[in-house]
Design an enzyme around this catalytic site. Structure first.
Site, PDB file in Angstrom:
ATOM      1  N   ASP A  51       0.853  -1.180   0.000  1.00  0.00           N
ATOM      2  CA  ASP A  51       0.000   0.000   0.000  1.00  0.00           C
ATOM      3  C   ASP A  51       0.890   1.230   0.000  1.00  0.00           C
ATOM      4  OD1 ASP A  51      -2.555   1.351   0.166  1.00  0.00           O
ATOM      5  OD2 ASP A  51      -2.017   1.857   2.234  1.00  0.00           O
ATOM      6  N   PHE A 104      -0.029   6.306  -3.873  1.00  0.00           N
ATOM      7  CA  PHE A 104      -0.883   6.411  -5.051  1.00  0.00           C
ATOM      8  C   PHE A 104      -1.832   5.227  -5.234  1.00  0.00           C
ATOM      9  CE2 PHE A 104       3.029   8.801  -5.944  1.00  0.00           C
ATOM     10  CZ  PHE A 104       2.478  10.065  -6.140  1.00  0.00           C
ATOM     11  N   VAL A 135      -1.478  -2.599  -3.895  1.00  0.00           N
ATOM     12  CA  VAL A 135      -1.138  -3.697  -4.799  1.00  0.00           C
ATOM     13  C   VAL A 135      -1.679  -4.997  -4.210  1.00  0.00           C
ATOM     14  CG1 VAL A 135       0.722  -4.961  -5.941  1.00  0.00           C
ATOM     15  CG2 VAL A 135       0.936  -2.489  -5.573  1.00  0.00           C
ATOM     16  N   ASP A 157      13.018   6.803  -9.596  1.00  0.00           N
ATOM     17  CA  ASP A 157      12.594   6.330  -8.274  1.00  0.00           C
ATOM     18  C   ASP A 157      13.151   4.941  -7.983  1.00  0.00           C
ATOM     19  OD1 ASP A 157      11.342   6.548  -5.825  1.00  0.00           O
ATOM     20  OD2 ASP A 157       9.409   5.810  -6.535  1.00  0.00           O
TER      21      ASP A 157
END
Length: 367
Positions: free
Chosen positions: A12, A15, A18, A125
């Site tokens: 989590d 955005f 999952v 990222d």
């Protein structure tokens, strides 16, 4: 979404969340990312960076986006499923990883980065949580902050988790490049050797302090542009001589230290590209494997051709260079298919059409 059964939430974030899920028709296990933001038009969905970048990439070491579904204004990304992320493996590890494992993982990630950068994107990222692992295969994931290399600056300064953020970004440069991915890989590689972050700053200023204490403060000779960036924001670097990485990472070989040192250079122009990193002596036992000789189930561990173990680093570099530069995928990659879904409430679905074989970009390391 009626074709999928959600099994368990596995992550989590800011955005989205999952989920591990299963395709009820095929039995295939997948990962489904459910976005928290509502999307009220299909055009808004397909313009997302994660969709735009992954539509253009198909590589063994980049996580595969299978389809994008918009249902009742909720957006779902359906990915191939990977068992772990690198952060989990580091966190749960009691003994140090063998250098051979680190070499194998890093070589694969640099393959993915070389392909990605050649395709015109940088990730922005990279961190252990965004490197997914199943058995011997590692894949780059989460392209939510991916950016086109030829896109126009200014770029946002807040990218990547702080511990893996390049110094030019910390100093609020708007002109950074794909070399931010290379800095992140230097920090990740060091963490794989020690199971601890190399630059664990608690703030942006502390992050720069930690970097200076390890690699030494920048000078006019080592990074003149960085001194200008610092002056522009009224920042003064703390003064440190730095230490040799071998004192902090005693388990690493000389060639591993050499690669990490070059990746963690103050000046982005002095960091190697991903393609150059693949030619480093640290990867001298890693070779290109033609598709016809690769096992499709796992990364092969048998020599790809006679005399492979004696092949030179230059030969490997030529093979890599030819694979990337001779690729025709830019002109052959098809546009995604848009079609109406028969599912109730699903207005549109984007199937990811990947006709380029990832096998064409496969390499291995001998252990």
């Amino acid at each position: 979404m009626e074709r999928y059964k959600l099994i368990k939430e596995v992550g989590d974030g800011t955005f989205g969340s999952v989920w591990r899920a299963i395709n009820k028709q095929t039995g295939e296990v997948v990962a489904i990312k459910k976005m928290k933001k509502r999307y009220y038009s299909w055009e808004e969905c397909v313009s997302l960076r994660e969709v735009k970048s992954l539509r253009r990439m198909n590589h063994l070491n980049i996580v595969k986006l299978k389809e994008v579904i918009r249902e009742s204004d909720i957006l779902y990304f359906v990915f191939e499923y990977m068992e772990y992320n690198l952060y989990q493996l580091i966190k749960d590890k009691e003994k140090l990883f063998p250098e051979a494992d680190i070499r194998n993982w890093c070589f694969q990630v640099f393959q993915g980065l070389a392909y990605m950068h050649q395709r015109g994107y940088f990730h922005r990222d990279l961190k252990p949580e965004n490197l997914l692992v199943t058995k011997d295969v590692i894949k780059i994931a989460d392209f939510g902050l991916a950016r086109e290399i030829d896109s126009q600056p200014p770029y946002t300064e807040y990218v990547s988790t702080r511990w893996y953020r390049a110094p030019e970004v910390l100093l609020q440069s708007y002109l950074y490049s794909s070399k931010v991915d290379m800095w992140a890989m230097g920090a990740i590689m060091a963490e794989l050797f020690t199971l601890r972050p190399l630059f664990p700053g608690v703030s942006e200023a502390d992050e720069i302090y930690k970097i200076c204490s390890v690699i030494g403060s920048p000078t006019k000779d080592s990074w003149a542009d960085g001194l200008h960036l610092a002056r522009d924001i009224n920042y003064q670097f703390p003064q440190f001589a730095g230490v040799h990485l071998s004192t902090l990472i005693p388990s690493a070989s000389e060639s591993a230290i050499s690669l990490m040192t070059s990746l963690c250079s103050w000046d982005p122009s002095k960091r190697p590209t991903a393609a150059e990193a693949l030619q480093h002596p640290f990867f001298q036992s890693c070779y290109y494997v033609p598709p016809s000789l690769r096992s499709r189930s796992t990364v092969a561990r048998t020599p790809p051709f006679a005399g492979a173990r004696g092949a030179s680093e230059q030969q490997c570099a030529r093979k890599l260079s030819g694979t990337l530069s001779n690729s025709k995928i830019s002109s052959n990659f098809p546009s995604p298919k848009l079609h109406a879904s028969m599912g109730t409430g699903v207005q549109r679905k984007l199937d990811m059409v990947n006709q380029v074989s990832a096998d064409a970009y496969s390499f291995i390391c001998f252990i």
